[in-house]
Design a protein around this motif. Structure first.
Motif, PDB file in Angstrom:
ATOM      1  N   LEU A  29       0.818  -1.209   0.000  1.00  0.00           N
ATOM      2  CA  LEU A  29       0.000   0.000   0.000  1.00  0.00           C
ATOM      3  C   LEU A  29       0.855   1.263   0.000  1.00  0.00           C
ATOM      4  N   VAL A  30       1.927   1.274   0.787  1.00  0.00           N
ATOM      5  CA  VAL A  30       2.820   2.437   0.819  1.00  0.00           C
ATOM      6  C   VAL A  30       3.460   2.632  -0.554  1.00  0.00           C
ATOM      7  N   SER A  31       3.893   1.546  -1.171  1.00  0.00           N
ATOM      8  CA  SER A  31       4.490   1.629  -2.506  1.00  0.00           C
ATOM      9  C   SER A  31       3.483   2.176  -3.518  1.00  0.00           C
ATOM     10  N   LEU A  32       2.249   1.698  -3.453  1.00  0.00           N
ATOM     11  CA  LEU A  32       1.214   2.188  -4.366  1.00  0.00           C
ATOM     12  C   LEU A  32       0.889   3.653  -4.091  1.00  0.00           C
ATOM     13  N   ARG A  33       0.903   4.033  -2.820  1.00  0.00           N
ATOM     14  CA  ARG A  33       0.640   5.436  -2.505  1.00  0.00           C
ATOM     15  C   ARG A  33       1.783   6.319  -3.000  1.00  0.00           C
ATOM     16  N   ASP A  34       3.015   5.864  -2.811  1.00  0.00           N
ATOM     17  CA  ASP A  34       4.175   6.618  -3.311  1.00  0.00           C
ATOM     18  C   ASP A  34       4.124   6.777  -4.832  1.00  0.00           C
ATOM     19  N   ALA A  35       3.534   5.799  -5.513  1.00  0.00           N
ATOM     20  CA  ALA A  35       3.386   5.850  -6.970  1.00  0.00           C
ATOM     21  C   ALA A  35       2.116   6.602  -7.391  1.00  0.00           C
ATOM     22  N   GLY A  36       1.366   7.108  -6.408  1.00  0.00           N
ATOM     23  CA  GLY A  36       0.144   7.854  -6.708  1.00  0.00           C
ATOM     24  C   GLY A  36      -1.052   6.988  -7.026  1.00  0.00           C
ATOM     25  N   ARG A  37      -1.006   5.696  -6.709  1.00  0.00           N
ATOM     26  CA  ARG A  37      -2.094   4.762  -7.038  1.00  0.00           C
ATOM     27  C   ARG A  37      -3.052   4.510  -5.881  1.00  0.00           C
ATOM     28  N   ARG A  55      -6.333   5.194  -7.205  1.00  0.00           N
ATOM     29  CA  ARG A  55      -6.267   6.132  -8.327  1.00  0.00           C
ATOM     30  C   ARG A  55      -5.656   5.338  -9.484  1.00  0.00           C
ATOM     31  N   VAL A  56      -6.442   5.105 -10.534  1.00  0.00           N
ATOM     32  CA  VAL A  56      -5.997   4.240 -11.625  1.00  0.00           C
ATOM     33  C   VAL A  56      -6.368   4.831 -12.979  1.00  0.00           C
ATOM     34  N   ALA A  57      -5.713   4.337 -14.012  1.00  0.00           N
ATOM     35  CA  ALA A  57      -6.012   4.789 -15.372  1.00  0.00           C
ATOM     36  C   ALA A  57      -7.380   4.314 -15.831  1.00  0.00           C
ATOM     37  N   ASP A  58      -7.746   3.075 -15.439  1.00  0.00           N
ATOM     38  CA  ASP A  58      -9.015   2.505 -15.888  1.00  0.00           C
ATOM     39  C   ASP A  58      -9.362   1.287 -15.038  1.00  0.00           C
ATOM     40  N   ARG A  59     -10.487   0.676 -15.345  1.00  0.00           N
ATOM     41  CA  ARG A  59     -10.960  -0.480 -14.571  1.00  0.00           C
ATOM     42  C   ARG A  59     -10.021  -1.681 -14.730  1.00  0.00           C
ATOM     43  N   VAL A  60      -9.371  -1.791 -15.868  1.00  0.00           N
ATOM     44  CA  VAL A  60      -8.416  -2.891 -16.086  1.00  0.00           C
ATOM     45  C   VAL A  60      -7.273  -2.791 -15.076  1.00  0.00           C
ATOM     46  N   GLU A  61      -6.736  -1.583 -14.895  1.00  0.00           N
ATOM     47  CA  GLU A  61      -5.665  -1.399 -13.913  1.00  0.00           C
ATOM     48  C   GLU A  61      -6.165  -1.676 -12.503  1.00  0.00           C
ATOM     49  N   PRO A  95      -3.958  10.950   4.365  1.00  0.00           N
ATOM     50  CA  PRO A  95      -4.018  10.288   5.671  1.00  0.00           C
ATOM     51  C   PRO A  95      -3.029   9.133   5.723  1.00  0.00           C
ATOM     52  N   PRO A  96      -2.600   8.741   6.917  1.00  0.00           N
ATOM     53  CA  PRO A  96      -1.694   7.592   7.016  1.00  0.00           C
ATOM     54  C   PRO A  96      -2.348   6.329   6.447  1.00  0.00           C
ATOM     55  N   ILE A  97      -1.528   5.471   5.875  1.00  0.00           N
ATOM     56  CA  ILE A  97      -2.021   4.174   5.392  1.00  0.00           C
ATOM     57  C   ILE A  97      -2.416   3.350   6.613  1.00  0.00           C
ATOM     58  N   ASP A  98      -3.422   2.514   6.442  1.00  0.00           N
ATOM     59  CA  ASP A  98      -3.903   1.613   7.486  1.00  0.00           C
ATOM     60  C   ASP A  98      -4.564   2.368   8.634  1.00  0.00           C
ATOM     61  N   THR A  99      -5.236   3.456   8.288  1.00  0.00           N
ATOM     62  CA  THR A  99      -5.957   4.223   9.287  1.00  0.00           C
ATOM     63  C   THR A  99      -7.445   4.036   9.069  1.00  0.00           C
ATOM     64  N   GLY A 100      -8.142   3.601  10.089  1.00  0.00           N
ATOM     65  CA  GLY A 100      -9.594   3.538  10.021  1.00  0.00           C
ATOM     66  C   GLY A 100     -10.119   4.961  10.025  1.00  0.00           C
ATOM     67  N   LEU A 101     -10.915   5.311   9.034  1.00  0.00           N
ATOM     68  CA  LEU A 101     -11.460   6.661   8.940  1.00  0.00           C
ATOM     69  C   LEU A 101     -12.973   6.612   9.076  1.00  0.00           C
ATOM     70  N   SER A 102     -13.510   7.378   9.982  1.00  0.00           N
ATOM     71  CA  SER A 102     -14.945   7.553  10.047  1.00  0.00           C
ATOM     72  C   SER A 102     -15.359   8.257   8.770  1.00  0.00           C
ATOM     73  N   ALA A 103     -16.567   8.026   8.283  1.00  0.00           N
ATOM     74  CA  ALA A 103     -16.946   8.588   6.990  1.00  0.00           C
ATOM     75  C   ALA A 103     -18.358   9.142   6.987  1.00  0.00           C
ATOM     76  N   ILE A 104     -18.550  10.077   6.097  1.00  0.00           N
ATOM     77  CA  ILE A 104     -19.884  10.563   5.772  1.00  0.00           C
ATOM     78  C   ILE A 104     -20.229   9.905   4.442  1.00  0.00           C
ATOM     79  N   ILE A 105     -21.276   9.092   4.425  1.00  0.00           N
ATOM     80  CA  ILE A 105     -21.683   8.420   3.200  1.00  0.00           C
ATOM     81  C   ILE A 105     -23.159   8.733   2.995  1.00  0.00           C
ATOM     82  N   VAL A 106     -23.478   9.310   1.869  1.00  0.00           N
ATOM     83  CA  VAL A 106     -24.859   9.650   1.557  1.00  0.00           C
ATOM     84  C   VAL A 106     -25.218   8.954   0.258  1.00  0.00           C
ATOM     85  N   GLU A 107     -26.229   8.122   0.287  1.00  0.00           N
ATOM     86  CA  GLU A 107     -26.653   7.409  -0.911  1.00  0.00           C
ATOM     87  C   GLU A 107     -27.745   8.192  -1.619  1.00  0.00           C
TER      88      GLU A 107
END
Length: 176
Positions: A29-37, A55-61, A95-107
């Motif tokens: 995860l840290v490697s992917l974050r460092d790569a912007g993914r 963060r990806v180019a497309d669904r295939v990635e 945010p730090p990797i592996d951090t549980g984040l409370s969220a606001i989710i509105v459907e």
């Protein structure tokens, strides 16, 4: 680049089996974050699910990254639900990797997305959400900037167990 929120369902024995795989998972995860993914990720507080924002180019990635995920390969994740953002508000600070984040989710689709976006960016300026946006299948999400302090009740947070019910409110953790 597309941003996806991927909600993972953890195996029933996830908490008992995850430790041997955790160092490789975090390194990945840290490697992917460092790569912007990866934007953020971490487990839900009860250990039944996890969330990663890719963060990806497309669904295939995205599908490739999901197949390569260390916890997925170890059978610690039993299912996943990717949702693409059509409008994403970048975090001011990652945010730090592996951090549980409370969220606001509105459907549900906002009646006026410009006003909804302005409200979400206002919450970000106030330090109440770290980042967020609106999904292509309707609804929106904004992980709180306060991290695990989301254990306290917050009238703006939405229950992960009830997040599919349009307009319901409660408590959730958005992370890996």
């Amino acid at each position: 680049m597309a941003i996806y929120h991927v909600h993972f369902v953890c195996a029933a024995d996830y908490m008992a089996r995850r430790l041997p795989f955790r160092p490789a998972h975090l390194k990945q995860l840290v490697s992917l974050r460092d790569a912007g993914r990866v934007v953020a990720g971490g487990p839900e507080l009860d250990g039944t699910a996890a969330n990663i924002f890719y963060r990806v180019a497309d669904r295939v990635e995205l599908d490739r990254l999901l197949a390569e995920n260390e916890f997925n390969r170890a059978g610690l994740f039993t299912a996943n639900r990717p949702r693409a953002f059509i409008d994403f508000i970048e975090p001011r600070e990652l945010p730090p990797i592996d951090t549980g984040l409370s969220a606001i989710i509105v459907e549900g689709v906002p009646g006026d997305r410009a006003k909804a976006r302005a409200g979400l960016t206002g919450l970000q300026r106030e330090g109440r959400v770290a980042f967020g946006g609106f999904f292509e299948d309707g609804g929106g999400l904004g992980p709180r900037a306060s991290g695990r302090t989301g254990l306290e009740p917050d009238p703006l947070a939405v229950s992960n167990s009830r997040r599919e019910a349009s307009g319901r409110r409660g408590q959730a953790a958005a992370s890996d």
